[in-house]
Design a protein around this motif. Structure first.
Motif, PDB file in Angstrom:
ATOM      1  N   ARG A 133       0.830  -1.201   0.000  1.00 48.74           N
ATOM      2  CA  ARG A 133       0.000   0.000   0.000  1.00 48.74           C
ATOM      3  C   ARG A 133       0.868   1.256   0.000  1.00 48.74           C
ATOM      4  O   ARG A 133       0.552   2.237  -0.690  1.00 48.74           O
ATOM      5  N   ARG A 134       1.961   1.217   0.761  1.00 46.52           N
ATOM      6  CA  ARG A 134       2.847   2.379   0.804  1.00 46.52           C
ATOM      7  C   ARG A 134       3.475   2.637  -0.560  1.00 46.52           C
ATOM      8  O   ARG A 134       3.585   3.777  -1.011  1.00 46.52           O
ATOM      9  N   PHE A 135       3.874   1.547  -1.220  1.00 42.50           N
ATOM     10  CA  PHE A 135       4.461   1.689  -2.549  1.00 42.50           C
ATOM     11  C   PHE A 135       3.439   2.234  -3.541  1.00 42.50           C
ATOM     12  O   PHE A 135       3.742   3.083  -4.367  1.00 42.50           O
ATOM     13  N   GLU A 136       2.196   1.753  -3.437  1.00 48.58           N
ATOM     14  CA  GLU A 136       1.138   2.236  -4.321  1.00 48.58           C
ATOM     15  C   GLU A 136       0.904   3.722  -4.108  1.00 48.58           C
ATOM     16  O   GLU A 136       0.745   4.489  -5.070  1.00 48.58           O
ATOM     17  N   GLN A 137       0.882   4.158  -2.862  1.00 43.05           N
ATOM     18  CA  GLN A 137       0.677   5.570  -2.565  1.00 43.05           C
ATOM     19  C   GLN A 137       1.834   6.420  -3.090  1.00 43.05           C
ATOM     20  O   GLN A 137       1.620   7.504  -3.630  1.00 43.05           O
ATOM     21  N   GLN A 138       3.057   5.893  -2.949  1.00 40.37           N
ATOM     22  CA  GLN A 138       4.225   6.615  -3.440  1.00 40.37           C
ATOM     23  C   GLN A 138       4.168   6.776  -4.954  1.00 40.37           C
ATOM     24  O   GLN A 138       4.426   7.854  -5.491  1.00 40.37           O
ATOM     25  N   MET A 139       3.814   5.703  -5.639  1.00 41.05           N
ATOM     26  CA  MET A 139       3.734   5.742  -7.095  1.00 41.05           C
ATOM     27  C   MET A 139       2.614   6.668  -7.556  1.00 41.05           C
ATOM     28  O   MET A 139       2.747   7.389  -8.542  1.00 41.05           O
ATOM     29  N   THR A 140       1.490   6.648  -6.817  1.00 41.45           N
ATOM     30  CA  THR A 140       0.369   7.520  -7.178  1.00 41.45           C
ATOM     31  C   THR A 140       0.772   8.980  -7.066  1.00 41.45           C
ATOM     32  O   THR A 140       0.474   9.800  -7.956  1.00 41.45           O
ATOM     33  N   LYS A 141       1.446   9.339  -5.995  1.00 39.60           N
ATOM     34  CA  LYS A 141       1.908  10.713  -5.811  1.00 39.60           C
ATOM     35  C   LYS A 141       2.876  11.109  -6.919  1.00 39.60           C
ATOM     36  O   LYS A 141       2.826  12.221  -7.447  1.00 39.60           O
ATOM     37  N   MET A 142       3.769  10.174  -7.270  1.00 37.59           N
ATOM     38  CA  MET A 142       4.738  10.456  -8.319  1.00 37.59           C
ATOM     39  C   MET A 142       4.047  10.722  -9.646  1.00 37.59           C
ATOM     40  O   MET A 142       4.346  11.684 -10.347  1.00 37.59           O
ATOM     41  N   VAL A 143       3.088   9.850  -9.988  1.00 34.22           N
ATOM     42  CA  VAL A 143       2.383   9.967 -11.262  1.00 34.22           C
ATOM     43  C   VAL A 143       1.617  11.280 -11.329  1.00 34.22           C
ATOM     44  O   VAL A 143       1.671  12.007 -12.331  1.00 34.22           O
ATOM     45  N   VAL A 144       0.880  11.581 -10.281  1.00 35.40           N
ATOM     46  CA  VAL A 144       0.095  12.826 -10.253  1.00 35.40           C
ATOM     47  C   VAL A 144       1.019  14.031 -10.372  1.00 35.40           C
ATOM     48  O   VAL A 144       0.737  14.979 -11.124  1.00 35.40           O
ATOM     49  N   ALA A 145       2.152  13.997  -9.665  1.00 37.12           N
ATOM     50  CA  ALA A 145       3.083  15.120  -9.701  1.00 37.12           C
ATOM     51  C   ALA A 145       3.656  15.325 -11.100  1.00 37.12           C
ATOM     52  O   ALA A 145       3.707  16.452 -11.605  1.00 37.12           O
ATOM     53  N   VAL A 146       4.069  14.239 -11.741  1.00 42.36           N
ATOM     54  CA  VAL A 146       4.673  14.339 -13.067  1.00 42.36           C
ATOM     55  C   VAL A 146       3.673  14.900 -14.076  1.00 42.36           C
ATOM     56  O   VAL A 146       3.978  15.836 -14.837  1.00 42.36           O
ATOM     57  N   VAL A 147       2.478  14.336 -14.098  1.00 45.17           N
ATOM     58  CA  VAL A 147       1.471  14.761 -15.066  1.00 45.17           C
ATOM     59  C   VAL A 147       1.030  16.200 -14.816  1.00 45.17           C
ATOM     60  O   VAL A 147       0.922  17.008 -15.745  1.00 45.17           O
ATOM     61  N   VAL A 148       0.772  16.533 -13.550  1.00 47.32           N
ATOM     62  CA  VAL A 148       0.295  17.871 -13.213  1.00 47.32           C
ATOM     63  C   VAL A 148       1.358  18.933 -13.498  1.00 47.32           C
ATOM     64  O   VAL A 148       1.066  19.979 -14.099  1.00 47.32           O
ATOM     65  N   VAL A 149       2.594  18.674 -13.084  1.00 47.62           N
ATOM     66  CA  VAL A 149       3.661  19.654 -13.304  1.00 47.62           C
ATOM     67  C   VAL A 149       3.927  19.835 -14.794  1.00 47.62           C
ATOM     68  O   VAL A 149       4.129  20.953 -15.264  1.00 47.62           O
ATOM     69  N   PHE A 150       3.917  18.737 -15.541  1.00 40.84           N
ATOM     70  CA  PHE A 150       4.113  18.830 -16.976  1.00 40.84           C
ATOM     71  C   PHE A 150       3.019  19.695 -17.606  1.00 40.84           C
ATOM     72  O   PHE A 150       3.293  20.575 -18.425  1.00 40.84           O
ATOM     73  N   GLY A 151       1.774  19.445 -17.222  1.00 40.42           N
ATOM     74  CA  GLY A 151       0.672  20.229 -17.762  1.00 40.42           C
ATOM     75  C   GLY A 151       0.746  21.687 -17.362  1.00 40.42           C
ATOM     76  O   GLY A 151       0.513  22.587 -18.185  1.00 40.42           O
ATOM     77  N   MET A 152       1.094  21.962 -16.113  1.00 40.46           N
ATOM     78  CA  MET A 152       1.167  23.344 -15.633  1.00 40.46           C
ATOM     79  C   MET A 152       2.277  24.130 -16.327  1.00 40.46           C
ATOM     80  O   MET A 152       2.143  25.340 -16.540  1.00 40.46           O
ATOM     81  N   CYS A 153       3.360  23.454 -16.676  1.00 38.78           N
ATOM     82  CA  CYS A 153       4.485  24.161 -17.292  1.00 38.78           C
ATOM     83  C   CYS A 153       4.283  24.423 -18.779  1.00 38.78           C
ATOM     84  O   CYS A 153       4.744  25.440 -19.295  1.00 38.78           O
TER      85      CYS A 153
END
Length: 346
Positions: free
Chosen positions: A230-250
């Protein structure tokens, strides 16, 4: 250019030169933007150089993922090289480096921007293959294969931007695209938007979403709940959201403003807004090392080692923490041994 679409920075500004009124005087805004451009350039060069050194010295490009990360960092770092020239043009309100330098800078700018985005998309596909169907795609996830794919991405980026980059000139005092008609600009804008943003962004979203779905499915199939899973899943989810959101915002503001500029005579007067969105697009290239530091235990250790802030580097299996978490998720579910070798880099 591209990022800027052959428009990128300059394009915008080149268009700005034709369609918008820039104030000639040096005021607080100009000084602030010059400082921000310099800060982004320094952070981008330093951060991406640190990633490159960490991979070459400590990781040795031992997996397909780190090969893509290496090429992403290389493209992002080189992308920063053109930033001082663009900042100078904005600050002085003219291009003072000559016509040849204009074309060279725009070619390098386009190659590195497209390669950066293409590598990011390739990494999303690589991560999905590593997690969803590791045995089926095992032969495609070797470092050698990743190097071939990366070389193709660099070559494809060159072919993509070269015709557009050669249209740049400094004949009118600005390094700007010299298109025969307005329809040419509109066509190039749509082309670069699709190739440099829409398509990569869609690929990242689709493959990262599929990866998270597969990850959650594996965890739920486990007969015994796994806290590490579960911890790994949460870490990966945060990573994915961060990458996609930051890419879109920039990148989204850059393309949005370019499209809106087509109607500026009737509704908008963007002026200096172009300077800001161009800076924002360049900021993406210095955001990646920060994301590595935030979401990857491995890269944090590598950074500490290189900066002499942590313990001496130990020759342990690469990405040990991530492997252990994935191993916990898959071993109780009969997961393949190869799946335990997943390399989550962020």
């Amino acid at each position: 250019m591209e990022a800027s679409i052959p428009l990128n920075v300059d394009n915008n500004h080149s268009l700005s030169f034709e369609h918008f009124d820039f104030e000639k005087n040096i005021d607080g805004f100009g000084i602030t933007m010059a400082f921000l451009y310099l800060a982004v350039c320094v952070v981008g060069l330093a951060g991406n150089s640190l990633v490159i050194i960490a991979i070459l010295k400590l990781d040795k490009m031992s997996s397909s993922t780190t090969v893509y990360v290496f090429n992403l960092a290389l493209a992002d770092g080189l992308f920063m090289v053109g930033l001082p020239f663009i900042a100078s043009q904005n600050f002085k309100d003219q291009w003072v480096f000559g016509n040849t330098a204009c074309k060279v800078i725009m070619v390098l700018d386009g190659i590195n921007q497209f390669t950066s985005v293409f590598c990011l998309a390739a990494m999303s596909v690589d991560r999905y293959m590593a997690l969803a169907k590791p045995l089926q795609f095992a032969r495609w996830r070797t470092p050698s294969c990743a190097k071939v794919v990366s070389a193709f991405l660099w070559f494809f980026s060159l072919l993509t931007i070269l015709p557009m980059a050669l249209h740049f000139s400094a004949d009118h005092g600005f390094c700007s695209p010299d298109f025969a008609t307005e329809s040419w600009f509109v066509g190039i804008l749509f082309y670069t938007f699709v190739m440099g943003f829409a398509l990569p962004f869609t690929l990242m979203t689709v493959f990262y979403a599929a990866m998270l779905i597969s990850l959650r499915s594996q965890r739920r199939r486990s007969p015994v709940p796994s806290r590490e899973g579960r911890r790994f899943e949460q870490q990966m989810t945060k990573m994915v959201v961060a990458v996609v959101v930051v890419f879109g915002m920039c990148w989204l503001p850059f393309y949005t403003l370019n499209f809106l500029s087509l109607y500026q005579h009737s509704f908008f007067n963007f002026g200096r807004a172009f300077e800001f969105v161009v800076l924002l697009s360049y900021s993406w290239s210095c955001a990646n090392p920060i994301l590595y530091a935030c979401f990857s235990d491995t890269f944090r250790k590598h950074f500490r080692t290189l900066l002499c802030l942590g313990r001496a580097y130990r020759s342990l299996p690469k990405f040990k923490d991530e492997q252990n978490m994935n191993e916990e998720m898959t071993s109780r579910d009969g997961g393949s041994h190869f799946q335990r070798e997943l390399r989550a880099t962020y």
